[in-house]
Design a protein around this motif. Sequence first.
Motif, PDB file in Angstrom:
ATOM      1  N   ASN A  62       0.854  -1.190   0.000  1.00  0.00           N
ATOM      2  CA  ASN A  62       0.000   0.000   0.000  1.00  0.00           C
ATOM      3  C   ASN A  62       0.890   1.240   0.000  1.00  0.00           C
ATOM      4  N   THR A  63       0.585   2.179  -0.869  1.00  0.00           N
ATOM      5  CA  THR A  63       1.224   3.492  -0.774  1.00  0.00           C
ATOM      6  C   THR A  63       0.128   4.550  -0.634  1.00  0.00           C
ATOM      7  N   THR A  64       0.388   5.508   0.231  1.00  0.00           N
ATOM      8  CA  THR A  64      -0.499   6.655   0.373  1.00  0.00           C
ATOM      9  C   THR A  64       0.347   7.885   0.091  1.00  0.00           C
ATOM     10  N   GLY A  65      -0.169   8.749  -0.768  1.00  0.00           N
ATOM     11  CA  GLY A  65       0.606   9.903  -1.200  1.00  0.00           C
ATOM     12  C   GLY A  65      -0.023  11.199  -0.740  1.00  0.00           C
ATOM     13  N   ILE A  66       0.837  12.164  -0.441  1.00  0.00           N
ATOM     14  CA  ILE A  66       0.401  13.481   0.007  1.00  0.00           C
ATOM     15  C   ILE A  66       1.110  14.523  -0.843  1.00  0.00           C
ATOM     16  N   GLY A  67       0.347  15.474  -1.350  1.00  0.00           N
ATOM     17  CA  GLY A  67       0.941  16.541  -2.143  1.00  0.00           C
ATOM     18  C   GLY A  67       0.217  17.842  -1.903  1.00  0.00           C
ATOM     19  N   THR A  68       0.822  18.915  -2.398  1.00  0.00           N
ATOM     20  CA  THR A  68       0.191  20.227  -2.243  1.00  0.00           C
ATOM     21  C   THR A  68      -0.518  20.598  -3.549  1.00  0.00           C
ATOM     22  N   VAL A  69      -1.753  21.013  -3.422  1.00  0.00           N
ATOM     23  CA  VAL A  69      -2.555  21.362  -4.595  1.00  0.00           C
ATOM     24  C   VAL A  69      -2.037  22.691  -5.154  1.00  0.00           C
ATOM     25  N   ARG A  70      -1.774  22.727  -6.465  1.00  0.00           N
ATOM     26  CA  ARG A  70      -1.112  23.878  -7.071  1.00  0.00           C
ATOM     27  C   ARG A  70      -2.054  24.915  -7.647  1.00  0.00           C
ATOM     28  N   VAL A  71      -3.248  24.487  -8.049  1.00  0.00           N
ATOM     29  CA  VAL A  71      -4.140  25.422  -8.752  1.00  0.00           C
ATOM     30  C   VAL A  71      -5.500  25.456  -8.064  1.00  0.00           C
ATOM     31  N   SER A  72      -6.190  26.559  -8.208  1.00  0.00           N
ATOM     32  CA  SER A  72      -7.507  26.689  -7.603  1.00  0.00           C
ATOM     33  C   SER A  72      -8.459  27.290  -8.635  1.00  0.00           C
ATOM     34  N   PRO A  73      -9.580  26.644  -8.933  1.00  0.00           N
ATOM     35  CA  PRO A  73     -10.003  25.367  -8.376  1.00  0.00           C
ATOM     36  C   PRO A  73      -9.158  24.219  -8.912  1.00  0.00           C
ATOM     37  N   ALA A  74      -9.059  23.143  -8.145  1.00  0.00           N
ATOM     38  CA  ALA A  74      -8.296  21.977  -8.571  1.00  0.00           C
ATOM     39  C   ALA A  74      -9.045  21.262  -9.688  1.00  0.00           C
ATOM     40  N   PRO A  75      -8.302  20.607 -10.596  1.00  0.00           N
ATOM     41  CA  PRO A  75      -8.970  19.773 -11.586  1.00  0.00           C
ATOM     42  C   PRO A  75      -9.808  18.715 -10.858  1.00  0.00           C
TER      43      PRO A  75
ATOM     44  N   LEU B 176       0.115  22.190 -16.229  1.00  0.00           N
ATOM     45  CA  LEU B 176      -0.542  23.202 -15.380  1.00  0.00           C
ATOM     46  C   LEU B 176       0.140  24.563 -15.500  1.00  0.00           C
ATOM     47  N   ASP B 177       1.453  24.557 -15.699  1.00  0.00           N
ATOM     48  CA  ASP B 177       2.145  25.838 -15.910  1.00  0.00           C
ATOM     49  C   ASP B 177       1.611  26.526 -17.166  1.00  0.00           C
ATOM     50  N   ALA B 178       1.399  25.740 -18.213  1.00  0.00           N
ATOM     51  CA  ALA B 178       0.951  26.319 -19.495  1.00  0.00           C
ATOM     52  C   ALA B 178      -0.551  26.595 -19.491  1.00  0.00           C
ATOM     53  N   VAL B 179      -1.303  25.726 -18.833  1.00  0.00           N
ATOM     54  CA  VAL B 179      -2.769  25.819 -18.865  1.00  0.00           C
ATOM     55  C   VAL B 179      -3.298  25.634 -17.435  1.00  0.00           C
ATOM     56  N   PRO B 180      -3.281  26.701 -16.635  1.00  0.00           N
ATOM     57  CA  PRO B 180      -3.702  26.551 -15.231  1.00  0.00           C
ATOM     58  C   PRO B 180      -5.164  26.103 -15.102  1.00  0.00           C
ATOM     59  N   ASP B 181      -5.971  26.409 -16.094  1.00  0.00           N
ATOM     60  CA  ASP B 181      -7.401  26.097 -15.974  1.00  0.00           C
ATOM     61  C   ASP B 181      -7.741  24.712 -16.550  1.00  0.00           C
ATOM     62  N   VAL B 182      -6.932  23.729 -16.249  1.00  0.00           N
ATOM     63  CA  VAL B 182      -7.279  22.360 -16.660  1.00  0.00           C
ATOM     64  C   VAL B 182      -8.536  21.951 -15.897  1.00  0.00           C
ATOM     65  N   HIS B 183      -9.523  21.443 -16.601  1.00  0.00           N
ATOM     66  CA  HIS B 183     -10.773  21.062 -15.930  1.00  0.00           C
ATOM     67  C   HIS B 183     -10.708  19.679 -15.281  1.00  0.00           C
ATOM     68  N   VAL B 184     -10.172  18.705 -16.026  1.00  0.00           N
ATOM     69  CA  VAL B 184     -10.125  17.330 -15.507  1.00  0.00           C
ATOM     70  C   VAL B 184      -8.777  16.698 -15.839  1.00  0.00           C
TER      71      VAL B 184
END
Lengths: 334, 334
Positions: A141-154, A206-214
């Motif tokens: 099992n692996t559980t991952g934690i990261g920081t969300v970069r964009v708002s709203p998140a995809p 995300l750098d190029a297109v911050p507004d990724v929807h999904v």
Amino acid sequence: MSGRLLLDHGSGGKASQRLVAEMFMRHFDNEILRVMDDAAYLDISGPLAVSTDTFTVDPIFFPGGDIGALSVHGTVNDVSMLGATPLFLTCGFVLEEGLDLGDLERVVVSMGRAAREAGVRIVAGDTKVVPRGAADKIFINTTGIGTVRVSPAPSGRRAAPGDAILLTGSMGDHGLAILSTRQGLSFESPVVSDCASLNFLVGKVLDAVPDVHVLRDPTRGGLATTLNEIAGQSGVGCFIEESRIPVDPAVAGGCAVLGLDPLYLANEGKFICIVPEADAEAALAVMRADALGRGACRIGEVRADYPGKVVMTTPLGGQRLLGMLEGEQLPRIC
Amino acid sequence: MSGRLLLDHGSGGKASQRLVAEMFMRHFDNEILRVMDDAAYLDISGPLAVSTDTFTVDPIFFPGGDIGALSVHGTVNDVSMLGATPLFLTCGFVLEEGLDLGDLERVVVSMGRAAREAGVRIVAGDTKVVPRGAADKIFINTTGIGTVRVSPAPSGRRAAPGDAILLTGSMGDHGLAILSTRQGLSFESPVVSDCASLNFLVGKVLDAVPDVHVLRDPTRGGLATTLNEIAGQSGVGCFIEESRIPVDPAVAGGCAVLGLDPLYLANEGKFICIVPEADAEAALAVMRADALGRGACRIGEVRADYPGKVVMTTPLGGQRLLGMLEGEQLPRIC
């Protein structure tokens, strides 16, 4: 390390400590893990993305990867799909008594390397050893934690009519690689798992297109099932063209022989990216400039009609509904 | 739900979705889990405590608990031991094909209840189904995330000469409960697992005594092994008195019959608390006022001599070194 794993290695006592020191600490070493308290102390700020996955893939070594690397890639990718930068992983091993310690070390080394390459640290772990026959070799099992970069998140809820549906590359490689290894099949061209960590490519998109929807990686259930999930979550129709979906000729050939559909096979190094139409070309350009997105293409679009459904135009121009996976094509694929 | 678990339930397709909707979403429901993206979005700020544990306990139902409740308690407790408030759990299931769905639901209901009672939300999950014989019924990984409440956080590295060593209650209950159930033994007084979430009691202790040096729950390997770990991490000697260590008469009797030492048996609802001498009485008063700490007592002290060792004074006044667990008393205890 050589020899066989004993129940003793999971007792919590001396043998456990040696296994942790000589195997896990050696290959995962970092200053957070080294503290060895009951929990890891993480200096991190939110909002966070968290994902968990248990890997039971059979066989544990396969063309293009192994259960160790896969357990890193899979969770790194799930965290990335929320538009996040994965930073930390925890890992929980269930090991079968009698396991070859050399095999375990190969897996652990591979996991450590995959984590370093993806820029994530393994900060907490747990090892259980169960009697022979109570598990099959290794589950991780692996559980991952990261920081969300964009708002709203995809999110799977954000696909909107007019959006373009992009895909980073060919479908079915991982699923067919596992199946052919397990069954001892060989094809003229070898089929290799695509398993890879997608976090850096996601970051560039995300750098190029911050507004990724999904963002969503089509693992178990494949592209067809994953698009159905998105269509359901967003209440939209996903319209795709079969001729645009890249499938490696070796995978297509193997699927034809075995009666499998590559659109339902698991992938471990590709993602679906749904963006506003105006951002589609910019996203594709970024993907194609990266080794992991070289085969990126536009496979369709989101529409308001047929909400909750996936509609595929066939090469002959007909349209059909592409359902979710029913039945089990392939257990222990990841 | 009734019937048997099929491989299909782990395919990622329709049957998986039904299992998730009718079993996990029903009993774990909360607004974060409900989003159903690849990762959960957590609005949380650090510093954080993170811990992971996989539970393989055999049998899955035992006096005083089951694998579901235990998987919540165990991880809630590990997060708490860093002086943190546990907030979120992830869970990863490995399930054996053919598992009774009624048994699975009992476990899931128990897990949901334990989480609600501990004030934590299950925010992400994963389910794998492996073929019959590839796992034994149910394995559950839980990973917990909490916010660290005090600075510096309690750590096994912070035991200092002069500190008092406190214990919240009797030793060996969980280990003996599991063993006696597995072997079909019955004692005159029933032995029941102590498994419980300790987060609220830890919170009360931290409110009263913010400068707690060490918190640690003596699970696998028991009190003796855990004190050795602390002695090693802090480079100090842990001096304890055997006569002060509480052991339930039924547990003591069972251990005598079976040739087990309660100081090496796992506990799932007790913790060791090491505090400056001046804070000892205040911490004990808080513990004793709580149902989970009613049997709290002082069992010894930290000294500079015998660094890395645990020295126990016996009832006859002799002193002996108490080593770490060697060999495996009992596999699949948690």
